[in-house]
Design a protein around this motif. Sequence first.
Motif, PDB file in Angstrom:
ATOM      1  N   VAL A 133      13.988  -4.399 -31.290  1.00  0.00           N
ATOM      2  CA  VAL A 133      13.913  -4.142 -29.733  1.00  0.00           C
ATOM      3  C   VAL A 133      13.342  -2.723 -29.546  1.00  0.00           C
ATOM      4  CG1 VAL A 133      16.092  -5.451 -29.046  1.00  0.00           C
ATOM      5  CG2 VAL A 133      16.421  -3.106 -30.098  1.00  0.00           C
ATOM      6  N   VAL A 134      12.696  -2.320 -30.789  1.00  0.00           N
ATOM      7  CA  VAL A 134      11.845  -1.053 -30.647  1.00  0.00           C
ATOM      8  C   VAL A 134      10.729  -1.116 -29.937  1.00  0.00           C
ATOM      9  CG1 VAL A 134      10.808   0.820 -32.070  1.00  0.00           C
ATOM     10  CG2 VAL A 134      12.861  -0.031 -32.816  1.00  0.00           C
ATOM     11  N   LYS A 135      10.302  -0.143 -28.939  1.00  0.00           N
ATOM     12  CA  LYS A 135       9.246  -0.645 -28.284  1.00  0.00           C
ATOM     13  C   LYS A 135       7.952  -0.776 -29.112  1.00  0.00           C
ATOM     14  CE  LYS A 135      11.117  -0.155 -24.285  1.00  0.00           C
ATOM     15  NZ  LYS A 135      11.269  -1.115 -23.180  1.00  0.00           N
ATOM     16  N   PRO A 136       6.934  -1.451 -28.982  1.00  0.00           N
ATOM     17  CA  PRO A 136       5.986  -1.705 -29.899  1.00  0.00           C
ATOM     18  C   PRO A 136       5.002  -0.550 -29.809  1.00  0.00           C
ATOM     19  CG  PRO A 136       5.910  -3.589 -28.166  1.00  0.00           C
ATOM     20  CD  PRO A 136       6.912  -2.504 -27.891  1.00  0.00           C
ATOM     21  N   TYR A 137       4.873   0.416 -28.694  1.00  0.00           N
ATOM     22  CA  TYR A 137       3.931   1.585 -28.739  1.00  0.00           C
ATOM     23  C   TYR A 137       4.979   2.807 -29.757  1.00  0.00           C
ATOM     24  CZ  TYR A 137       7.247   3.322 -25.295  1.00  0.00           C
ATOM     25  OH  TYR A 137       8.360   3.596 -24.590  1.00  0.00           O
ATOM     26  N   VAL A 138       5.836   2.498 -30.020  1.00  0.00           N
ATOM     27  CA  VAL A 138       6.821   3.404 -30.900  1.00  0.00           C
ATOM     28  C   VAL A 138       6.274   2.997 -32.323  1.00  0.00           C
ATOM     29  CG1 VAL A 138       8.750   4.424 -31.724  1.00  0.00           C
ATOM     30  CG2 VAL A 138       8.631   3.880 -29.325  1.00  0.00           C
ATOM     31  N   ILE A 139       6.301   1.826 -32.639  1.00  0.00           N
ATOM     32  CA  ILE A 139       5.921   1.603 -33.803  1.00  0.00           C
ATOM     33  C   ILE A 139       4.284   1.593 -34.306  1.00  0.00           C
ATOM     34  CG2 ILE A 139       5.916  -0.619 -35.467  1.00  0.00           C
ATOM     35  CD1 ILE A 139       8.017  -1.736 -34.025  1.00  0.00           C
ATOM     36  N   PHE A 145      -0.807   5.932 -27.089  1.00  0.00           N
ATOM     37  CA  PHE A 145      -0.633   7.304 -27.662  1.00  0.00           C
ATOM     38  C   PHE A 145       0.213   8.423 -26.673  1.00  0.00           C
ATOM     39  CE2 PHE A 145      -1.936  11.502 -28.562  1.00  0.00           C
ATOM     40  CZ  PHE A 145      -1.776  11.837 -30.116  1.00  0.00           C
ATOM     41  N   PHE A 146      -0.128   8.336 -25.509  1.00  0.00           N
ATOM     42  CA  PHE A 146       0.718   9.307 -24.839  1.00  0.00           C
ATOM     43  C   PHE A 146       2.080   8.893 -24.642  1.00  0.00           C
ATOM     44  CE2 PHE A 146       2.515  10.102 -20.439  1.00  0.00           C
ATOM     45  CZ  PHE A 146       2.330  11.261 -20.694  1.00  0.00           C
ATOM     46  N   LYS A 147       2.639   7.595 -24.436  1.00  0.00           N
ATOM     47  CA  LYS A 147       4.044   7.176 -24.626  1.00  0.00           C
ATOM     48  C   LYS A 147       4.473   7.339 -26.018  1.00  0.00           C
ATOM     49  CE  LYS A 147       4.234   3.677 -20.999  1.00  0.00           C
ATOM     50  NZ  LYS A 147       4.747   2.401 -20.755  1.00  0.00           N
ATOM     51  N   ASN A 148       3.723   7.183 -27.022  1.00  0.00           N
ATOM     52  CA  ASN A 148       4.297   7.458 -28.388  1.00  0.00           C
ATOM     53  C   ASN A 148       4.694   8.873 -28.356  1.00  0.00           C
ATOM     54  OD1 ASN A 148       3.763   8.412 -31.275  1.00  0.00           O
ATOM     55  ND2 ASN A 148       4.492   6.108 -31.366  1.00  0.00           N
ATOM     56  N   ILE A 149       3.806   9.839 -28.033  1.00  0.00           N
ATOM     57  CA  ILE A 149       4.008  11.230 -28.102  1.00  0.00           C
ATOM     58  C   ILE A 149       5.313  11.867 -27.245  1.00  0.00           C
ATOM     59  CG2 ILE A 149       3.180  13.545 -27.595  1.00  0.00           C
ATOM     60  CD1 ILE A 149       1.978  12.400 -30.128  1.00  0.00           C
ATOM     61  N   LEU A 150       5.156  11.056 -25.921  1.00  0.00           N
ATOM     62  CA  LEU A 150       6.416  11.474 -25.180  1.00  0.00           C
ATOM     63  C   LEU A 150       7.722  10.924 -25.846  1.00  0.00           C
ATOM     64  CD1 LEU A 150       7.250  12.444 -22.507  1.00  0.00           C
ATOM     65  CD2 LEU A 150       7.069   9.933 -21.383  1.00  0.00           C
ATOM     66  N   ALA A 180      16.786   4.740 -37.303  1.00  0.00           N
ATOM     67  CA  ALA A 180      17.393   5.641 -37.300  1.00  0.00           C
ATOM     68  C   ALA A 180      16.618   6.887 -38.165  1.00  0.00           C
ATOM     69  CB  ALA A 180      18.869   5.747 -37.967  1.00  0.00           C
ATOM     70  N   ASN A 181      16.146   6.514 -39.153  1.00  0.00           N
ATOM     71  CA  ASN A 181      15.269   7.325 -39.957  1.00  0.00           C
ATOM     72  C   ASN A 181      13.793   7.642 -39.435  1.00  0.00           C
ATOM     73  OD1 ASN A 181      13.457   7.280 -42.902  1.00  0.00           O
ATOM     74  ND2 ASN A 181      14.688   9.073 -42.424  1.00  0.00           N
ATOM     75  N   LYS A 182      13.164   6.613 -39.444  1.00  0.00           N
ATOM     76  CA  LYS A 182      11.710   6.523 -39.201  1.00  0.00           C
ATOM     77  C   LYS A 182      11.382   6.913 -37.577  1.00  0.00           C
ATOM     78  CE  LYS A 182       7.483   3.780 -39.848  1.00  0.00           C
ATOM     79  NZ  LYS A 182       6.842   2.788 -40.348  1.00  0.00           N
ATOM     80  N   TYR A 183      12.182   6.292 -36.653  1.00  0.00           N
ATOM     81  CA  TYR A 183      11.850   6.624 -35.385  1.00  0.00           C
ATOM     82  C   TYR A 183      12.864   7.740 -34.707  1.00  0.00           C
ATOM     83  CZ  TYR A 183       9.021   2.417 -36.370  1.00  0.00           C
ATOM     84  OH  TYR A 183       8.325   1.611 -36.968  1.00  0.00           O
ATOM     85  N   TYR A 184      13.954   7.920 -35.249  1.00  0.00           N
ATOM     86  CA  TYR A 184      14.659   9.024 -34.679  1.00  0.00           C
ATOM     87  C   TYR A 184      14.852  10.407 -35.376  1.00  0.00           C
ATOM     88  CZ  TYR A 184      16.037   5.842 -30.912  1.00  0.00           C
ATOM     89  OH  TYR A 184      15.981   4.663 -29.795  1.00  0.00           O
ATOM     90  N   GLY A 185      14.366  10.505 -36.670  1.00  0.00           N
ATOM     91  CA  GLY A 185      14.423  11.459 -37.403  1.00  0.00           C
ATOM     92  C   GLY A 185      15.504  11.852 -38.181  1.00  0.00           C
TER      93      GLY A 185
END
Length: 391
Positions: A133-139, A145-150, A180-185
């Motif tokens: 369920v992670v947004k594709p632009y996050v992966i 690119f803009f949404k990923n940075i935001l 949790a690790n890769k996308y939330y740090g």
Amino acid sequence: MFISAFYSEGMGYSENSLPKSLASLGHDIHVITSDYNVYGNDPNYNQTYKSFLGEAKQPLGTFYSVGYKVHRLKSVDIFGYIYIKGLRKKILELSPDIVQVTEIASLNTFKLALLKPFFKFKLFTESHQHLSVVKPYVIDPKLNFFKNILYKLTRTLPTFLASICIEKCYAIAPDCVEVANKYYGVPLSKIKLQPLGTDTILFHPLLNDEDKLRRDEIRGYLGLKDNDILCIYTGRFTKDKDPLVLAKAVDKLSNEGHNFFSLFIGHGIQKTEIENNKNAKTLEFMRHFELADYYRASDVGVWPKQESMSMLDAASTGLPIIVTDSIGELKRVEGNGYVYKEGNTDDLAEKLLNFSDKILRDTMGRKGSNKMRENYSWINVATNIENDYYS
């Protein structure tokens, strides 16, 4: 204190079950939640849940549940994220030793991380977000690119900073560890894999004449014969869960002369399409304790898309299960069921047909029930977490 953005009485979610199990171990448990029912801020709430749970927004106040106290506080919805007001005041009032939040990446977690240096409590969090369920632009930042940075500025960075203040983050599946690790740090050193649980006392296999009589009553009400194979799904009838695939797979088998039937307990936008399949029956949502009899009246549990705690409940009652091949925790189904190609009706029908063999159903069902009792009971989960509280 347990902090949960949503709460509905009588359900089987972690915010109901873990506090109940910890209370049974002798702890003084308080659940702090918003004035929203579960999924209360979902645009489709009225269509899917209102008839079962009532109004999306519930009255403020305090009430007792099974072994613990629930405090409903005023809240606001900020771009889909629920922020509970008055957390500092509740901490002053209750003076907790432990505060656990049901989601690491939340406004409530960020607030508690800011409060922690001024109080004595230990802060624990959870991660329930699966990779599916992670947004594709996050992966893949190339998609946007803009949404990923935001996302990194508003989710990853603040969650990383909040994780400095936590003791542990309980990830409910291996892919939740990755999220949790890769996308939330969250540092891996602070993440612990801790699967969700099931009430193995309530969700027990057929044990006695009373259980068997209840099974016969339900199957009689549904118009089933002894040798008919009933496949059950419980949850919302929405595209993100896609139970319609099960209805179509069962009708395919029926058209080929096999005695398969399907039962759907819940509600949602796919209801009419499901009911258009001749061997499908639907019932409205039920409270957690009512579902056990319906699992025991069934022969196979099927969840065509996304993970669900209901998988654990069904397996605990002795049902073999079939789930999507995108599942984040394969241990749920290893030895006690199958995965199928998500969305593929023919593949699901093929997997279901294997369960024409009653011996196979019973063998896998026993393995699943034993697995749930040994590794997934809420009491075991509570005991593991309790040990961390004391460390």
